[in-house]
Design a protein around this motif. Sequence first.
Motif, short mmCIF file in Angstrom:
data_model
loop_
_atom_site.label_atom_id
_atom_site.label_comp_id
_atom_site.label_asym_id
_atom_site.label_seq_id
_atom_site.Cartn_x
_atom_site.Cartn_y
_atom_site.Cartn_z
N LEU A 220 17.74 -0.10 1.57
CA LEU A 220 18.29 -0.33 0.23
C LEU A 220 17.39 0.24 -0.87
N THR A 221 16.09 0.13 -0.70
CA THR A 221 15.18 0.55 -1.78
C THR A 221 14.72 2.00 -1.68
N ILE A 222 14.53 2.50 -0.46
CA ILE A 222 14.04 3.87 -0.28
C ILE A 222 15.19 4.87 -0.26
N SER A 223 16.20 4.57 0.54
CA SER A 223 17.32 5.51 0.65
C SER A 223 18.33 5.36 -0.48
N LEU A 224 18.69 4.09 -0.80
CA LEU A 224 19.69 3.85 -1.84
C LEU A 224 19.07 3.58 -3.21
N LYS B 138 0.83 -1.21 0.00
CA LYS B 138 0.00 0.00 0.00
C LYS B 138 0.86 1.26 0.00
N SER B 139 2.12 1.13 0.46
CA SER B 139 3.02 2.27 0.47
C SER B 139 3.79 2.41 -0.84
N GLY B 140 3.60 1.44 -1.75
CA GLY B 140 4.30 1.48 -3.03
C GLY B 140 5.53 0.61 -3.07
N ASN B 141 5.83 -0.10 -1.99
CA ASN B 141 6.98 -1.00 -1.96
C ASN B 141 6.52 -2.44 -2.18
N MET B 142 7.17 -3.14 -3.10
CA MET B 142 6.87 -4.55 -3.30
C MET B 142 8.02 -5.37 -2.70
N ASN B 143 7.78 -5.87 -1.51
CA ASN B 143 8.81 -6.62 -0.80
C ASN B 143 8.56 -8.12 -1.00
N LEU B 144 9.33 -8.73 -1.86
CA LEU B 144 9.20 -10.17 -2.11
C LEU B 144 9.99 -10.99 -1.10
N ILE C 143 7.00 11.28 2.11
CA ILE C 143 6.99 9.99 1.40
C ILE C 143 7.89 8.96 2.07
N ALA C 144 9.13 9.37 2.37
CA ALA C 144 10.07 8.43 2.96
C ALA C 144 9.58 7.90 4.31
N ARG C 145 9.02 8.78 5.13
CA ARG C 145 8.54 8.34 6.45
C ARG C 145 7.41 7.35 6.32
N TYR C 146 6.46 7.60 5.44
CA TYR C 146 5.35 6.67 5.25
C TYR C 146 5.83 5.33 4.71
N LYS C 147 6.73 5.36 3.75
CA LYS C 147 7.24 4.12 3.17
C LYS C 147 8.02 3.31 4.20
N TYR C 148 8.90 3.98 4.93
CA TYR C 148 9.69 3.29 5.95
C TYR C 148 8.78 2.66 7.00
N THR C 149 7.84 3.45 7.52
CA THR C 149 6.98 2.96 8.60
C THR C 149 6.12 1.78 8.16
N ALA C 150 5.46 1.91 7.00
CA ALA C 150 4.59 0.84 6.52
C ALA C 150 5.38 -0.43 6.23
N THR C 151 6.54 -0.28 5.61
CA THR C 151 7.33 -1.45 5.24
C THR C 151 7.89 -2.16 6.47
N ILE C 152 8.35 -1.38 7.44
CA ILE C 152 8.93 -1.99 8.65
C ILE C 152 7.85 -2.68 9.49
N VAL C 153 6.72 -2.01 9.68
CA VAL C 153 5.62 -2.63 10.45
C VAL C 153 5.10 -3.86 9.70
#
Length: 330
Positions: free
Chosen positions: A95-99, A31-37, A208-218
């Motif tokens: 790796l994906t958001i920052s780098l 939902k945050s736009g990250n596809m974590n396989l 954007i970065a905060r939302y992506k980091y938070t959603a992906t980590i949780v």
Amino acid sequence: MASTLSSLFVAAVLAGTPLLLGALGEILTEKSGNMNLGVEGMMFMGAITGLAGSYYYEQAVTKSGGAPSGILSAVIALLVSFLAGAFGALIYSFLTISLRANQNVTGLTLTIFGTGFGNFFGEYIGLKAGGYVAVSGTTKAAFSSLRIPVLSDIPVLGKLLFQYNWLVYFAIIIAILMTWFFNKSRTGLNLRAVGEDPATADAAGINIARYKYTATIVGGGICGIGGMYMSMVTTSGVWVHGCVTGYGWLAVALVIFATWNPAKGVFVALVFGGLTIMRMYVNIPGLPAQIYDMFPYVATIVVLIVTSMRQSKEHAQPKSCGRNYFREER
């Protein structure tokens, strides 16, 4: 026949719970736009750390002359497995958001890392424990079926709905809360905006970065809890090499089948859970056991084909999913 169907339903719920937890974690991430396989890897990390957390807690209390608490042991397993899955997701996020590394490659790498992490430390701790690592009966009892007064005594429905371990209800509660979060809360709507069009969300002042980091980590932490379920419930508190194998990938497929809807995920998990244990309750003469094991994966292929043919915009994957956001290109 009715007894068989009842038993199949109960077993499907128990088998589908880790799939539901893995799918919920991935839904939140996507939902945050990250596809974590890397769901499989995070589940492996949660599986071994949750088991190890309870095991070492029991060892420490026993050595001090005390008696371990099953409830405290279960809470430790829950927290440690969440942190382990979150740590795996943090690696992915950095790796994906920052780098701005490729999301698909990073996710696959996390799967390999997490699988090796789980199996290596599972064998290592087992050797240190004298052959294999297992929690005591006190902790196992904390993950056994709950008996809810009055409700559990209802004929038929009492057995079908109110006699599961607490993680089953925990997963359903998470699904309900996530459904409310995505549809009713301001933060949830902002998260959906980030997943659909991060450039527009960024222009509106959303971090954007905060939302992506938070959603992906949780989301990764929830996947870790799903792995802990495998080691504490499915294998009864004993580490089994490769205990998660395949479940992480089924959880990813379940996300598509549920159309990124946590509420639908509950029912889809029940279907997939039933397919994974069908061979124990449905006997088709002449059909090899290996064919039964293929059912969940055949269903996955069918789901992917039907989803690609339907191409419904209303139930489609978040538009920016799988693509890194470059603010300079806004």
